[in-house]
Design a protein around this motif. Structure first.
Motif, PDB file in Angstrom:
ATOM      1  N   ASN A   9       1.117  -1.668  -0.117  1.00  0.00           N
ATOM      2  CA  ASN A   9      -0.268   0.069  -0.074  1.00  0.00           C
ATOM      3  C   ASN A   9       1.200   1.183  -0.152  1.00  0.00           C
ATOM      4  O   ASN A   9       0.278   1.675   0.775  1.00  0.00           O
ATOM      5  N   GLY A  10       1.966   1.030  -0.342  1.00  0.00           N
ATOM      6  CA  GLY A  10       2.947   2.074  -0.983  1.00  0.00           C
ATOM      7  C   GLY A  10       3.719   2.613   0.287  1.00  0.00           C
ATOM      8  O   GLY A  10       5.196   3.369   0.464  1.00  0.00           O
ATOM      9  N   SER A  11       4.032   1.763   1.671  1.00  0.00           N
ATOM     10  CA  SER A  11       4.470   1.835   2.383  1.00  0.00           C
ATOM     11  C   SER A  11       5.849   0.675   2.492  1.00  0.00           C
ATOM     12  O   SER A  11       5.677  -0.948   1.870  1.00  0.00           O
ATOM     13  N   VAL A  29      10.344  -9.319  -2.568  1.00  0.00           N
ATOM     14  CA  VAL A  29       8.902 -10.486  -2.655  1.00  0.00           C
ATOM     15  C   VAL A  29       8.033  -9.691  -2.495  1.00  0.00           C
ATOM     16  O   VAL A  29       8.225  -8.201  -2.789  1.00  0.00           O
ATOM     17  N   VAL A  30       7.144  -9.814  -3.051  1.00  0.00           N
ATOM     18  CA  VAL A  30       5.617  -9.827  -3.211  1.00  0.00           C
ATOM     19  C   VAL A  30       4.962  -9.964  -2.655  1.00  0.00           C
ATOM     20  O   VAL A  30       4.631 -10.928  -2.049  1.00  0.00           O
ATOM     21  N   VAL A  31       3.536  -9.255  -2.653  1.00  0.00           N
ATOM     22  CA  VAL A  31       2.553  -8.762  -1.266  1.00  0.00           C
ATOM     23  C   VAL A  31       1.597 -10.331  -2.179  1.00  0.00           C
ATOM     24  O   VAL A  31       0.764  -9.347  -3.533  1.00  0.00           O
ATOM     25  N   VAL A  32       0.829 -11.149  -2.227  1.00  0.00           N
ATOM     26  CA  VAL A  32      -0.012 -12.069  -2.952  1.00  0.00           C
ATOM     27  C   VAL A  32      -1.754 -11.756  -1.751  1.00  0.00           C
ATOM     28  O   VAL A  32      -1.089 -11.882  -0.444  1.00  0.00           O
ATOM     29  N   ASP A  33      -2.234 -12.313  -2.135  1.00  0.00           N
ATOM     30  CA  ASP A  33      -3.607 -12.395  -1.444  1.00  0.00           C
ATOM     31  C   ASP A  33      -4.670 -13.478  -2.606  1.00  0.00           C
ATOM     32  O   ASP A  33      -4.407 -13.898  -3.535  1.00  0.00           O
TER      33      ASP A  33
END
Length: 378
Positions: A9-11, A29-33
């Motif tokens: 989220n930009g942070s 690292v990438v955020v996944v959901d």
């Protein structure tokens, strides 16, 4: 201390990286959901990208299973046939590749080991049990792979439930990172073999005690026991089990690299059965690189026995059936240590894998024999 870093989220965020099998922290690292498809996750994981899960906990488990299916298809496509040793090697390589792939799916534990995912279980007690209570140094965020966290949860259930040991008419409670005594046949061998003659209350050493199950059996049979283990988790686990069983007055546990000081009337050792390289601390209960523990037990035995004393080597012949060690090599190790075989007692395995025809190593496991070798100085 390794850390992982990611943007969300930009942070920018970071967390301490923890891996029981010493896997390095991912550099990307990438955020996944829940919106991430299995195919997309598989492509990222194959590119050595860490996947930080931020969706529903149960969906994370489904994604892990989907990644596993894709990895299994890849492993089957490149599987090697041939002799048992080749099958064993290819099976271990496939498991290692699977663990590496699935280990790239990660979660963040917030301070106090809380897991802030939808429908997530309360993992705090299980993590306290596995990792120890959070200290000031470790109180921040901690990132672990999802398979490791699931292993922590499973191990905690095993710890709470315990493993039934008929020879003790009681349960042994394994701790995380300590090999569970699910192979009951080797415990029965120690429970039934005749004790060294002429000694009413023998002093016994139990080398590599693990959960303390054999130390408890020996204490139940009237021996005074000194149990050793190099693994601090095992030392604590064995001590707790012996106290729970009311055997602490007859058995004590010390941290040592195999041998305690002094000599004993009986020395029992159940070394890891397969001469191969472990990939994690838990696998130290299965794999013994170069038969190192086996050799050190045999070579040290004559100098640690009282006159008339004997050693009990508890060992499966699975390594022989897989072509990893021959019977002649084992007998040569025994003879070179200045020992001879006074007797041997055999039993067959009762674990489910011995009857699993789908296992590529089924033939070797089906004919496996576990033996207690009674060894005395020659």
């Amino acid at each position: 201390m390794s850390t992982i870093n990611w943007t969300e989220n930009g942070s920018a965020f970071s967390a301490r990286w923890h891996s029981e099998n010493a896997s390095p922290a991912p550099t990307r690292v990438v955020v996944v959901d829940d919106r991430t498809t299995a195919n997309a996750a598989h492509r990222l994981a194959r590119a050595e990208t860490g996947l930080l899960w931020r969706g529903d906990f149960h969906n994370a488990r489904q994604l892990s299973r989907a990644l596993e299916r894709r990895q299994q298809r890849s492993s089957r496509a490149g599987a090697a046939g041939g002799d048992p040793a080749s099958l064993f090697g290819s099976q271990r390589a496939a498991r290692a590749a699977r663990a590496e792939m699935l280990g790239r799916l990660m979660v963040v534990l917030e301070p106090g080991y809380s897991l802030g995912l939808r429908r997530a279980p309360d993992v705090r007690q299980a993590c306290d049990h596995a990792y120890g209570a959070a200290t000031e140094e470790t109180a921040g965020r901690m990132c672990v792979s999802l398979p490791e966290l699931l292993g922590v949860l499973s191990a905690y259930q095993w710890h709470l439930k315990g493993v039934d040991i008929p020879a003790l008419d009681a349960r042994i409670h394994p701790d995380y990172g300590v090999f569970s005594p699910v192979r009951g046949e080797y415990v029965d061998l120690v429970a039934r073999a005749p004790m060294p003659p002429g000694v009413e209350q023998p002093l016994a050493f139990d080398l590599g005690t693990g959960t303390g199950v054999l130390a408890a059996v020996l204490a139940r049979r009237g021996a005074q026991v000194v149990a050793t283990d190099i693994n601090r988790r095992a030392v604590a686990c064995a001590g707790a089990n012996l106290r729970r069983l009311g055997a602490a007055a007859r058995a004590r546990v010390i941290e040592a690299d195999l041998w305690p000081d002094g000599r004993a009337d009986l020395v029992v050792c159940n070394p890891p059965w397969l001469p191969a390289q472990p990939t994690s601390a838990l696998e130290l209960g299965i794999y013994d690189p170069g038969s190192d523990m086996l050799r050190r037990f045999l070579n040290g035995l004559p100098d640690h026995l009282t006159p008339g004393g004997e050693g009990w080597l508890v060992l499966s012949d699975l390594a022989e059936r897989l072509g990893l060690r021959t019977r002649d090599e084992l007998l040569t190790h025994i003879a070179d240590a200045g020992l001879r075989v006074a007797a041997r007692y055999d039993t067959s395995p009762r674990h489910p894998r011995a009857t699993d025809a789908a296992d590529p190593l089924h033939e070797a496991r089906r004919h496996e024999v576990t033996s207690l070798w009674r060894l005395v100085p020659s």
